[in-house]
Design an enzyme around this catalytic site. Structure first.
Site, PDB file in Angstrom:
ATOM      1  CB  ILE A 124       7.020 -25.179  13.176  1.00 37.05           C
ATOM      2  CG1 ILE A 124       5.699 -25.247  13.863  1.00 37.05           C
ATOM      3  CG2 ILE A 124       6.983 -24.973  11.966  1.00 37.05           C
ATOM      4  CD1 ILE A 124       4.667 -24.056  14.031  1.00 37.05           C
ATOM      5  CB  ALA A 125       6.835 -30.766  14.920  1.00 38.64           C
ATOM      6  CG  MET A 126       2.526 -27.415  11.765  1.00 34.01           C
ATOM      7  SD  MET A 126       1.880 -26.307  10.400  1.00 34.01           S
ATOM      8  CE  MET A 126       2.879 -24.892  10.731  1.00 34.01           C
ATOM      9  CD  GLU A 128       0.825 -36.123  13.801  1.00 34.67           C
ATOM     10  OE1 GLU A 128       0.310 -35.352  14.802  1.00 34.67           O
ATOM     11  OE2 GLU A 128      -0.311 -36.932  13.585  1.00 34.67           O
ATOM     12  N   GLY A 132      -1.082 -34.214   6.573  1.00 34.15           N
ATOM     13  CA  GLY A 132      -0.172 -33.217   6.215  1.00 34.15           C
ATOM     14  C   GLY A 132      -1.066 -32.070   6.256  1.00 34.15           C
ATOM     15  CD  GLN A 244       5.755 -13.011   8.888  1.00 30.69           C
ATOM     16  OE1 GLN A 244       5.264 -11.741   9.072  1.00 30.69           O
ATOM     17  NE2 GLN A 244       6.942 -13.144   9.719  1.00 30.69           N
ATOM     18  CD  GLU A 245       4.662 -22.043   6.800  1.00 33.00           C
ATOM     19  OE1 GLU A 245       5.286 -23.079   6.586  1.00 33.00           O
ATOM     20  OE2 GLU A 245       4.136 -21.973   8.172  1.00 33.00           O
ATOM     21  N   GLY A 342      21.896 -26.809 -21.886  1.00 29.24           N
ATOM     22  CA  GLY A 342      22.248 -28.027 -22.676  1.00 29.24           C
ATOM     23  C   GLY A 342      22.749 -29.098 -21.577  1.00 29.24           C
TER      24      GLY A 342
END
Length: 382
Positions: A124-126, A128, A132, A244-245, A342
């Site tokens: 999914i491309a939200m 840019e 954001g 849900q995401e 450590g």
């Protein structure tokens, strides 16, 4: 007995078989995938063959038509192996549900069977380069020309961006309308479409095996039949699915915390300093008690949220609380556990080192934790 009170015997068996499968097919290869900066498509196909991809999909499209509890189990078991398997959860629980919820019968028949088999990998491309958290500010446009949308713009930080052949792209179909979010739509753009290119595979601080990329659209012609749902309803669809995401992000963070406490407990029992186990020192004991308490509190909160989500309740405020609190808790625990390891904690061959670099981004994606607090504040009437 299952991890959660709502797990049946079937869920317990499913978890056991999935864990056994991942121990054979994922864990031995994970370090190589991290070096390769990619999870191979062959692994996706194997997951599909076993029924671990989008099992909630209806049987008529090849799915198992199971409940959300299976999604929780898959998400947790993938995270136990490593955070770079997050792309599977994105495919199963974030992207495919958009097609299930808003796709028409023709679209579902065209895409869902491949999503179940692993033939299709989704993204999914939200986000840019210039937008954001403020989705209304996106600049990628889709102009209707007859029966085709012409798409121009770019996206960045796209999970599964290299492997994906189906991308749900958030676009502006109306740049004039006010308020701006009413001009947003969702288009499914397919790998072979002219004008769609991928940029570089991004070099991240952590999650090295998870492919993340830039995507470019230059006069990309997309058939109008690839519009998901209605034009102008994209922002509403995104808001409906973000609960849900964000819940899945919270589940992953909780799993990471549990894993880190477990591995650190084992380590301090065996590692010796000044003639006795590191775990015999009071500071070590107090730190592990504090972290174990936070893990228990997180588990109880998450269990109630999962039940409410399955019941269809609106729990946006509580999920926002969980997403911010559990990811911040995981960040804190990663630092404490690394310290208790450590010098070995800073070595790549120790899993805690991977956890330390993988976990911080969870407080940024799916909406930054600052945005989560804004959402909760608004729900409080502030």
């Amino acid at each position: 007995m299952g991890k959660y009170r709502f797990e049946t015997d079937e869920h317990v068996m499913f978890r056991k078989s999935l864990r056994k499968y991942l121990e054979k097919e994922a864990t031995p290869h994970y370090e190589q995938w991290e070096e390769d900066r990619m999870i191979p498509k062959s692994f996706w196909r194997k997951l599909g063959d076993m029924g671990y991809l989008s099992p909630q999909v209806e049987e008529k499209y090849g799915g198992l038509e199971v409940d959300f509890r299976y999604a929780v189990i898959i998400g947790e078991e993938m995270e136990r192996v490593g955070a770079s398997l997050t792309g599977v959860g994105l495919h199963n629980d974030i992207v495919v549900p958009y097609i299930e919820a808003y796709g028409n019968d023709e679209q579902k028949a065209r895409w869902l069977p491949g999503c179940v088999t692993g033939e299709h990998i989704t993204a999914i491309a939200m986000t840019e380069p210039g937008a954001g958290s403020d989705l209304a500010a996106i600049q990628t446009t889709a102009v209707l020309d007859g029966d085709t949308y012409i798409v121009n713009g770019s996206k960045t930080f796209i999970t599964n961006g290299i492997n994906a052949d189906l991308v749900v792209v958030v676009v502006k179909t109306d740049t004039q309308i006010e308020p701006k979010h009413r001009g947003i739509s969702l288009l499914v753009i397919e790998e072979e479409m002219a004008g769609f290119t991928r940029g570089r595979k991004l070099n991240k601080v952590g999650m090295h095996a998870q492919d993340t990329a830039e995507l470019y659209f230059e006069d990309c012609r997309v058939p109008a039949k690839n519009l998901l749902g209605e034009e102008g309803k994209g922002f509403t669809y995104l808001m409906e699915k973000l609960q849900q995401e964000r819940l899945m992000v919270a589940i992953s963070a909780q799993t990471a915390s549990e894993d880190m406490v477990e591995m650190t407990l084992d380590y301090v029992k065996s590692r010796k300093a000044f003639g006795k186990p590191v775990g015999a020192f009071q500071n070590t004991q107090f730190k592990l008690v504090e972290m174990s308490t936070e893990v228990e509190l997180g588990h109880s909160f998450l269990e109630s949220l999962i039940e409410d989500h399955m019941a269809g309740k609106d729990i946006v405020s509580k999920v926002s609380m969980a997403k911010y609190w559990l990811t911040e808790t995981a960040k804190k625990i990663s630092g404490e556990c690394l310290q208790l390891h450590g010098g070995y904690g800073y070595m790549e061959e120790y899993k805690i080192a991977r956890r330390y670099r993988d976990i911080p981004v969870a407080s940024i994606y799916a909406g930054s934790n600052e945005i989560m607090k804004v959402i909760v504040a608004k729900k409080m009437g502030l």
